[in-house]
Scaffold this motif. Structure first.
Motif, mmCIF file in Angstrom:
data_model
loop_
_atom_site.group_PDB
_atom_site.id
_atom_site.type_symbol
_atom_site.label_atom_id
_atom_site.label_comp_id
_atom_site.label_asym_id
_atom_site.label_seq_id
_atom_site.Cartn_x
_atom_site.Cartn_y
_atom_site.Cartn_z
ATOM 1 N N ASP A 103 0.902 4.055 -2.928
ATOM 2 C CA ASP A 103 0.681 5.460 -2.614
ATOM 3 C C ASP A 103 1.760 6.331 -3.262
ATOM 4 O O ASP A 103 1.474 7.410 -3.799
ATOM 5 C CB ASP A 103 0.678 5.640 -1.095
ATOM 6 N N THR A 104 2.993 5.865 -3.242
ATOM 7 C CA THR A 104 4.088 6.603 -3.877
ATOM 8 C C THR A 104 3.919 6.632 -5.392
ATOM 9 O O THR A 104 4.118 7.677 -6.035
ATOM 10 C CB THR A 104 5.438 5.956 -3.512
ATOM 11 N N ARG A 155 1.175 6.519 -7.032
ATOM 12 C CA ARG A 155 0.050 7.393 -7.382
ATOM 13 C C ARG A 155 0.407 8.877 -7.316
ATOM 14 O O ARG A 155 -0.360 9.712 -7.810
ATOM 15 C CB ARG A 155 -1.152 7.114 -6.477
ATOM 16 N N ASN A 156 1.535 9.220 -6.741
ATOM 17 C CA ASN A 156 1.962 10.619 -6.774
ATOM 18 C C ASN A 156 2.210 11.089 -8.202
ATOM 19 O O ASN A 156 2.074 12.289 -8.497
ATOM 20 C CB ASN A 156 3.246 10.804 -5.957
ATOM 21 N N GLY A 198 -6.842 3.541 -4.839
ATOM 22 C CA GLY A 198 -6.927 4.795 -4.110
ATOM 23 C C GLY A 198 -8.227 5.539 -4.260
ATOM 24 O O GLY A 198 -8.448 6.544 -3.566
ATOM 25 N N ALA A 239 0.830 -1.209 0.000
ATOM 26 C CA ALA A 239 0.000 0.000 0.000
ATOM 27 C C ALA A 239 0.861 1.254 0.000
ATOM 28 O O ALA A 239 0.551 2.240 -0.688
ATOM 29 C CB ALA A 239 -0.935 -0.007 1.209
ATOM 30 N N ASP A 240 1.959 1.255 0.758
ATOM 31 C CA ASP A 240 2.857 2.412 0.779
ATOM 32 C C ASP A 240 3.490 2.634 -0.594
ATOM 33 O O ASP A 240 3.633 3.779 -1.055
ATOM 34 C CB ASP A 240 3.951 2.206 1.824
ATOM 35 N N GLU A 300 -6.478 1.019 -1.028
ATOM 36 C CA GLU A 300 -5.043 1.073 -0.763
ATOM 37 C C GLU A 300 -4.191 0.974 -2.030
ATOM 38 O O GLU A 300 -3.050 1.436 -2.033
ATOM 39 C CB GLU A 300 -4.644 -0.066 0.186
#
Length: 573
Positions: free
Chosen positions: A287-288, A290-291, A328, A283-284, A325
């Motif tokens: 998230d990166t 998706r930046n 998003g 998930a982390d 996650e």
């Protein structure tokens, strides 16, 4: 836009912002529901509870406009979700209320019709298919660069992987044909492999096979690395992830296509159970990613906990994890019952990546409410590329397409009162609720002929029919013993009357054990009934609500050897 958000659904903490997941709360529309009044009760349901939604103990309509000043505006995005079958969908309004609310001094000098409120006539509106659910009209899709990542883990069999391979190739070909698109790809199981660069696409996977674990974080990072290195300037970038499970992987490192990622710290490929550390680490990483890039995730058989965690409490569904996650957002998540059904969501993915969002109507709120309150409402069209006109074409137009299950569909609605509006609207108000009406595609033509709530607490009168169908066993199964018979109709049987005594010819002792959607299941528990090819079963069902026409009804006879014999009858309504 943040200043216009006064309520949301679901909103478990009543802060006016939608939370699909909050602590142990995780919302799944097909499990938790969003189609009954009780779901939208601010007190007992998941609608925001604030001064705009609950006034003096009374639930306010979804849209309630008063004290509107020239230049005021608002927007809401409605989502709908089909949970089983493809369906025709209509947008409807109910409980429409308009009021003049008396005349103020300035209003009285210009309003020559004090009995007729003018606010709805003055408010301008826009309606669009908001494919990504971001509350604004996106109408300038240019170049797109896409990396497709296909799960080939051991939880899939050969046919499953073959189906995903076909779906991924079809998506790549569709994007290449319909947009200024470059499409590369990777596969992931124990390793990340089958790399195709953006410049070598469109990707065409071949010979994929199932193997081992699910190296999801490595696949995401390598796909993102290719986009970082080779995406065109100004292109919108996407990773499309197909998977049937949560992340479960060795700690690496992983290398393919000239990129090396990892090593990781949360992986444990020796344990087939998806662990919290793997979920959190992946998930982390997502998230990166998706930046810089959008992740569109397709979850397969996702109405369950990740593999190996079925008995654990507090574990979110696979769909919840992949939606919240990995992707998003709702608009970037798609669902499929099995790999073979993934083809049903490909057009929606193509639309989300490559199609301008379609504004299907502009007008006044007064005209909109008339259309939304008439018949089944405004017919919606899933085909953004078709020429169907939602406000003027017939509901059963050949240009109108059905909506698919497994997709989060969005409709945007914006309103504004022009700055040159006069004082005649000064004290006026208008309020109403929205909803959706659907009929499954199979057996219907989009004409909207079933029962529809009339918006005044009653129902419009519907036409119902009584049908009798017959099923014959096959010539090669004389003397076989019946165990079960499934009779499948091409229209939903909810509300219909199914009488077990209506089996008038053939083996006796049948019992209707279930009516599930469009299927009647009968059971012969004592295994004492035999049939021959000249014996038929006859079933009468009353209370059928369906469009006129001729339909096939399928019988499936299952005998004591677990073999099945099909028979088809036709009924005319």
């Amino acid at each position: 836009m943040a200043n216009t958000s006064i309520e949301s659904f679901p909103d478990p903490n009543d802060d006016g912002v939608q939370e699909m997941q909050d602590g142990e709360f995780a919302y799944s529309p097909c499990r938790d529901g969003a189609d009954l009044d009780e779901h939208f009760d601010p007190v007992g349901g998941l609608r925001t509870n604030n001064a705009d939604t609950l006034v003096d103990g009374e639930v306010e309509p979804l849209v309630s406009l008063d004290d509107v000043k020239p230049g005021d505006f608002g927007e809401l995005t409605l989502s709908f979700h089909l949970c089983d079958n493809p369906g025709y969908v209509w947008l409807r309004a109910r409980d429409v209320s308009e009021s003049e609310n008396g005349l103020t001094g300035p209003e009285a000098t210009v309003d020559d019709s004090p009995a007729d409120p003018e606010l709805a006539e003055q408010i301008r509106t826009v309606w669009w298919y908001d494919t990504d659910g971001n509350n604004v009209v996106d109408d300038s899709v240019g170049a797109v660069d896409v990396m497709i990542a296909v799960d080939t883990s051991g939880s899939l069999n050969g046919d499953d992987v073959s189906a995903l391979e076909t779906a991924a190739n079809d998506l790549a070909a569709g994007l290449d044909a319909n947009a200024d698109a470059r499409v590369g790809g990777v596969s992931f199981g124990d390793d990340v492999s089958n790399f195709t660069a953006l410049t070598d696409g469109p990707v065409s996977f071949s010979g994929l096979s199932a193997n081992g674990s699910t190296a999801m974080p490595a696949a995401l990072e390598i796909a993102a690395a290719e986009l970082d290195a080779n995406a065109r300037s100004g292109a919108e970038t996407f990773v499309v992830l197909f998977t049937d499970g949560g992340p479960n992987y060795g700690n690496g490192p992983y290398e393919v296509g000239g990129y090396q990622v990892g090593p990781y710290s949360g992986g444990d490929s020796d344990n087939a159970v998806v662990e919290d550390a793997e979920l959190d680490e992946t998930a982390d990483i997502a998230d990166t990613v998706r930046n810089d890039h959008r992740i569109l995730a397709v979850g397969i058989n996702d109405g369950r906990a990740p593999s190996g965690r079925d008995g654990e409490s507090g574990v979110p569904l696979l769909s919840t994890y992949l939606r919240d996650e990995i992707a998003g957002s709702q608009g970037d998540y798609f669902s499929s019952d099995d790999p073979g059904a993934v083809s049903g969501v490909l057009s929606a993915i193509t639309d989300a990546i490559a199609m301008d969002e379609e504004v299907f109507h502009r007008g006044t709120l007064a005209d909109d409410l008339a259309a939304l309150s008439s018949g089944a409402g405004i017919p919606l069209d899933a085909g953004l590329e078709t020429g169907f006109d939602e406000l003027s074409d017939p509901d059963d137009s050949a240009d109108r397409e059905c909506f698919q299950p497994g997709v989060n569909h969005f409709v945007g609605f914006g309103w504004w009162l022009p700055v040159d509006a006069g004082n005649e609207v000064q004290s006026d108000s208008v309020s109403f609720d929205f909803g959706f009406y659907t009929e499954q595609c199979r057996g219907n033509d989009g004409g909207g002929t079933s029962t529809v709530d009339d918006g005044d607490g009653g129902e419009e009168e519907e036409e119902t029919a009584t049908v009798t169908v017959q099923g014959f066993p096959g010539d090669d199964d004389d003397g076989a013993t019946i165990e079960t018979v499934d009779v499948e109709f091409p229209f939903a049987l909810s509300g219909a009357s199914v009488d077990d005594t209506a089996w008038s010819v053939g083996p006796s002792g049948s019992e209707v054990v279930a009516v599930d959607g469009d299927t009647v299941e009968l059971d012969y528990p004592d295994n004492s009934n035999t049939y021959t090819s000249d014996t038929f079963l006859e079933l009468t069902v009353s209370g059928i609500a369906a469009p006129s026409g001729t339909y096939d009804v399928d019988f499936v006879f299952e005998d004591d050897d677990d073999s099945a014999v099909d028979s088809t009858d036709q009924v005319t309504i």
